[in-house]
Structures are given as structure tokens and as C-alpha cells.
Write a protein that holds these residues in place. Structure first.
Motif, PDB file in Angstrom:
ATOM      1  N   ALA A  26       0.581  -0.993  -0.096  1.00 17.49           N
ATOM      2  CA  ALA A  26      -0.180   0.150   0.020  1.00 17.49           C
ATOM      3  C   ALA A  26       1.156   1.159  -0.404  1.00 17.49           C
ATOM      4  N   ILE A  27       2.212   1.083   0.877  1.00 16.48           N
ATOM      5  CA  ILE A  27       2.343   2.247   0.769  1.00 16.48           C
ATOM      6  C   ILE A  27       3.536   2.552  -0.291  1.00 16.48           C
ATOM      7  N   ALA A  28       3.669   1.735  -1.494  1.00 21.12           N
ATOM      8  CA  ALA A  28       4.689   1.718  -2.469  1.00 21.12           C
ATOM      9  C   ALA A  28       3.852   1.939  -3.624  1.00 21.12           C
ATOM     10  N   GLY A  63      -1.351   8.293   0.251  1.00 25.33           N
ATOM     11  CA  GLY A  63      -0.480   8.680   2.074  1.00 25.33           C
ATOM     12  C   GLY A  63      -0.644   6.770   2.401  1.00 25.33           C
ATOM     13  N   GLY A  64      -0.614   5.693   1.260  1.00 26.42           N
ATOM     14  CA  GLY A  64      -0.729   4.278   2.170  1.00 26.42           C
ATOM     15  C   GLY A  64      -1.591   3.639   2.745  1.00 26.42           C
ATOM     16  N   GLY A  65      -2.903   4.586   2.948  1.00 26.44           N
ATOM     17  CA  GLY A  65      -3.677   3.920   3.798  1.00 26.44           C
ATOM     18  C   GLY A  65      -4.419   2.978   3.158  1.00 26.44           C
ATOM     19  N   THR A  66      -4.286   3.169   2.148  1.00 28.29           N
ATOM     20  CA  THR A  66      -5.253   2.051   1.684  1.00 28.29           C
ATOM     21  C   THR A  66      -4.749   0.652   0.520  1.00 28.29           C
ATOM     22  N   VAL A  67      -5.472  -0.033   1.123  1.00 30.82           N
ATOM     23  CA  VAL A  67      -5.057  -1.515   0.467  1.00 30.82           C
ATOM     24  C   VAL A  67      -5.809  -1.968  -0.630  1.00 30.82           C
TER      25      VAL A  67
END
Length: 102
Positions: A26-28, A63-67
Motif C-alpha cells: 500500500a505504501i509503495a 499516504g499508504g492508508g488504502t489497500v
């Protein structure tokens, strides 16, 4: 680590549990979206308009908060006028938005 539009997330050996792997992916993805959006010089609001998402949703993605589910990367690639290359290995996820040829 970011090189051009390439973003990767390397999993340290001691943290190879599934939740950590998912968070890294998710961050990537978020970093790759941010890199491509800023390279295009467009705002989160314009990306939201192009994708049919809210600005808050775009912010969470970056922000990497979503998969994401599988349709979301396709929607993002279309909105960012790029292809999305994804490579998933046991200890690393690599994402790259590759600009389409003019």
C-alpha cells in the motif's frame, strides 16, 4: 526508495508477516501515485476528478492508508496516463507508473 517513477518496498527478514507485506504494498502504491501525479503537475483534486474518487480517497491512497482492490490501480493508471507495472516477490513489491508514448 524512489527512482523516477519506480517505487519499491523491501520487507526486512524479521517482518515478513502478511500484514506487514500488505502495508508495504500500500505504501509503495501510494508513493508511485504521488510521484506520477506530481510529475504530471496535477493536484489531488484533479486526480480525484479523473478517477471519480474523492480528494480524501486520493490522499489516503498516496499516504499508504488504502489497500486497493484490483480495479483501483487500473483506474489510477488511466487517470495518470500511464501503465502500471507491478512486481511482487516474497520480500519486495515494486510498482512503476510508466508514461504512455505520445
Amino acid at each position: 526508495m524512489t527512482t523516477g517513477y519506480h517505487t519499491s518496498w523491501k520487507i526486512p527478514d524479521e517482518r515478513a508477516d502478511p500484514a506487514y507485506v500488505e502495508a508495504g504494498a500500500a505504501i509503495a502504491l501510494g508513493q508511485a501515485v504521488y510521484d506520477r501525479r506530481t510529475a504530471l503537475g496535477i493536484s489531488q483534486a484533479l486526480l480525484a476528478e479523473r478517477t471519480g474518487l474523492t480528494v480524501d480517497a486520493v490522499d489516503r491512497i498516496e499516504g499508504g492508508g488504502t489497500v486497493p482492490t484490483l480495479p483501483l490501480p487500473r483506474t489510477l493508471a488511466m487517470a495518470l496516463d500511464a501503465s502500471l507495472d507491478v512486481s511482487i516477490d516474497t520480500d519486495e513489491t515494486r510498482l512503476a507508473f510508466v508514461p504512455r508514448a505520445a
